[in-house]
Design an enzyme around this catalytic site. Structure first.
Site, PDB file in Angstrom:
ATOM      1  N   GLY A  96       0.779  -1.242   0.000  1.00 61.88           N
ATOM      2  CA  GLY A  96       0.000   0.000   0.000  1.00 61.88           C
ATOM      3  C   GLY A  96       0.804   1.282   0.000  1.00 61.88           C
ATOM      4  O   GLY A  96       0.389   2.283  -0.583  1.00 61.88           O
ATOM      5  N   PHE A 120     -14.320   3.480   4.141  1.00 60.98           N
ATOM      6  CA  PHE A 120     -13.296   2.686   3.452  1.00 60.98           C
ATOM      7  C   PHE A 120     -12.894   3.418   2.168  1.00 60.98           C
ATOM      8  O   PHE A 120     -13.740   3.849   1.402  1.00 60.98           O
ATOM      9  CB  PHE A 120     -13.834   1.298   3.125  1.00 60.98           C
ATOM     10  CG  PHE A 120     -12.757   0.328   2.725  1.00 60.98           C
ATOM     11  CD1 PHE A 120     -12.054  -0.381   3.690  1.00 60.98           C
ATOM     12  CD2 PHE A 120     -12.434   0.132   1.385  1.00 60.98           C
ATOM     13  CE1 PHE A 120     -11.043  -1.267   3.321  1.00 60.98           C
ATOM     14  CE2 PHE A 120     -11.433  -0.761   1.011  1.00 60.98           C
ATOM     15  CZ  PHE A 120     -10.738  -1.453   1.986  1.00 60.98           C
ATOM     16  N   ARG A 166      -5.214   0.145  -6.511  1.00 61.72           N
ATOM     17  CA  ARG A 166      -4.054   0.830  -5.934  1.00 61.72           C
ATOM     18  C   ARG A 166      -3.522   1.888  -6.892  1.00 61.72           C
ATOM     19  O   ARG A 166      -2.928   2.868  -6.471  1.00 61.72           O
ATOM     20  CB  ARG A 166      -2.918  -0.173  -5.658  1.00 61.72           C
ATOM     21  CG  ARG A 166      -3.240  -1.215  -4.597  1.00 61.72           C
ATOM     22  CD  ARG A 166      -1.975  -2.011  -4.275  1.00 61.72           C
ATOM     23  NE  ARG A 166      -2.232  -3.234  -3.540  1.00 61.72           N
ATOM     24  CZ  ARG A 166      -2.380  -3.318  -2.215  1.00 61.72           C
ATOM     25  NH1 ARG A 166      -2.318  -2.232  -1.486  1.00 61.72           N
ATOM     26  NH2 ARG A 166      -2.594  -4.474  -1.643  1.00 61.72           N
ATOM     27  N   ASP A 216      -4.963   2.895  10.810  1.00 63.02           N
ATOM     28  CA  ASP A 216      -6.396   2.692  11.063  1.00 63.02           C
ATOM     29  C   ASP A 216      -6.589   2.316  12.535  1.00 63.02           C
ATOM     30  O   ASP A 216      -6.622   3.174  13.399  1.00 63.02           O
ATOM     31  CB  ASP A 216      -6.888   1.611  10.096  1.00 63.02           C
ATOM     32  CG  ASP A 216      -8.380   1.375  10.161  1.00 63.02           C
ATOM     33  OD1 ASP A 216      -9.107   2.330  10.461  1.00 63.02           O
ATOM     34  OD2 ASP A 216      -8.820   0.238   9.916  1.00 63.02           O
TER      35      ASP A 216
HETATM   36  P1  IMP Z   1      -4.392  -1.141  11.048  1.00 63.19           P
HETATM   37  O1  IMP Z   1      -3.482  -2.188  11.573  1.00 63.19           O
HETATM   38  O2  IMP Z   1      -5.816  -1.382  11.416  1.00 63.19           O
HETATM   39  O3  IMP Z   1      -3.974   0.275  11.369  1.00 63.19           O
HETATM   40  O4  IMP Z   1      -4.451  -1.378   9.491  1.00 63.19           O
HETATM   41  C1  IMP Z   1      -3.745  -0.746   8.556  1.00 63.19           C
HETATM   42  C2  IMP Z   1      -3.837  -1.518   7.246  1.00 63.19           C
HETATM   43  O5  IMP Z   1      -5.183  -1.893   6.901  1.00 63.19           O
HETATM   44  C3  IMP Z   1      -3.386  -0.591   6.148  1.00 63.19           C
HETATM   45  O6  IMP Z   1      -1.992  -0.643   5.951  1.00 63.19           O
HETATM   46  C4  IMP Z   1      -4.198  -1.063   4.954  1.00 63.19           C
HETATM   47  O7  IMP Z   1      -3.521  -2.113   4.281  1.00 63.19           O
HETATM   48  C5  IMP Z   1      -5.475  -1.621   5.535  1.00 63.19           C
HETATM   49  N1  IMP Z   1      -6.587  -0.637   5.447  1.00 63.19           N
HETATM   50  C6  IMP Z   1      -7.181  -0.017   6.485  1.00 63.19           C
HETATM   51  N2  IMP Z   1      -8.145   0.819   6.063  1.00 63.19           N
HETATM   52  C7  IMP Z   1      -8.185   0.726   4.713  1.00 63.19           C
HETATM   53  C8  IMP Z   1      -8.992   1.370   3.683  1.00 63.19           C
HETATM   54  O8  IMP Z   1      -9.854   2.224   3.932  1.00 63.19           O
HETATM   55  N3  IMP Z   1      -8.722   1.006   2.408  1.00 63.19           N
HETATM   56  C9  IMP Z   1      -7.768   0.086   2.077  1.00 63.19           C
HETATM   57  N4  IMP Z   1      -6.989  -0.515   3.003  1.00 63.19           N
HETATM   58  C10 IMP Z   1      -7.195  -0.215   4.310  1.00 63.19           C
HETATM   59 MG    MG Z   2      -4.493  -3.686   2.215  1.00 65.75          MG
END
Ligand code: IMP
Ligand code: MG
Length: 187
Positions: free
Chosen positions: A47, A155, A168, A106
């Site tokens: 990402g 999202f 992407r 996130d």
């Molecule tokens: P965290 O561990 O919950 O902070 O997740 C982060 C990862 O979740 C990011 O690096 C993304 O790969 C994925 N992610 C979280 N929200 C989104 C979104 O809105 N769109 C796409 N990928 C997301």
């Molecule tokens: Mg992802």
């Protein structure tokens, strides 16, 4: 702006121009902050690739780059996953100023895990730079030093962010329609 070309998109949150402008501002902050340092950008595959390359080109001091990838497992959909490194960095970060470059912070689980893991390797400094920050969904607190945009609890896709590995490559960042959204968060 003309209608989005992809039916899953509800609206465009940030245009390519807005993203480029904001990345230049953040790159200026970084160039200033690390002007006496030995900066390495560490990107989280896949990402952060688009953001990292745009950021690196806008930074005005010499930088090194390296990448790692993670995989997360969760026992039920939308549950915070257990994160582990699937592909590690190529080189040591000992004694370096490391900026962890993320597409989005996130819940914070991924960022916290990576900060802990990288901190154990003895960098001179360690901070996070994220394209997007979604604080309403944060579960664990992590220090986010540099952020381009704060986003609402929706999202998003584009500029590196995927929905089932697609989209992407969009130059802009968009919110997907509610009927797709739940599936996105549950991936
Ligand atoms: P965290 O561990 O919950 O902070 O997740 C982060 C990862 O979740 C990011 O690096 C993304 O790969 C994925 N992610 C979280 N929200 C989104 C979104 O809105 N769109 C796409 N990928 C997301
Ligand atoms: Mg992802």
């Amino acid at each position: 702006m003309s209608a989005p070309p992809i039916p899953e998109i509800e609206r465009i949150l940030f245009t390519e121009e807005q993203i480029e402008r904001r990345i230049r501002e953040v790159a200026d902050e970084i160039s200033e902050r690390y002007r006496h340092g030995d900066l390495k950008l560490v990107g989280v595959l896949k990402g952060a690739v688009f953001f990292l390359t745009a950021l690196a080109r806008a930074i005005r001091i010499p930088v090194k780059i390296d990448f790692l990838s993670i995989s997360s497992f969760s026992t039920r959909p939308a549950a915070p996953g257990v994160v582990r490194i699937a592909k590690d960095l190529d080189e040591s970060i000992e004694g370096e100023d490391v900026l962890l470059v993320e597409d989005i912070v996130d819940t914070g689980f991924t960022a916290r895990y990576l900060l802990q893991t990288l901190a154990a390797r003895g960098p001179n400094s360690l901070a996070i730079c994220t394209l997007l920050d979604r604080t309403p969904r944060r579960i664990v607190q992590v220090p986010v030093e540099f952020r381009c945009f704060e986003i609402p609890d929706r999202f998003v896709i584009g500029f590196g962010l995927d929905y089932k590995q697609f989209y992407r490559n969009l130059g802009y960042i968009a919110v997907i329609k509610p009927d797709w959204e739940q599936r996105g968060f549950n991936l």
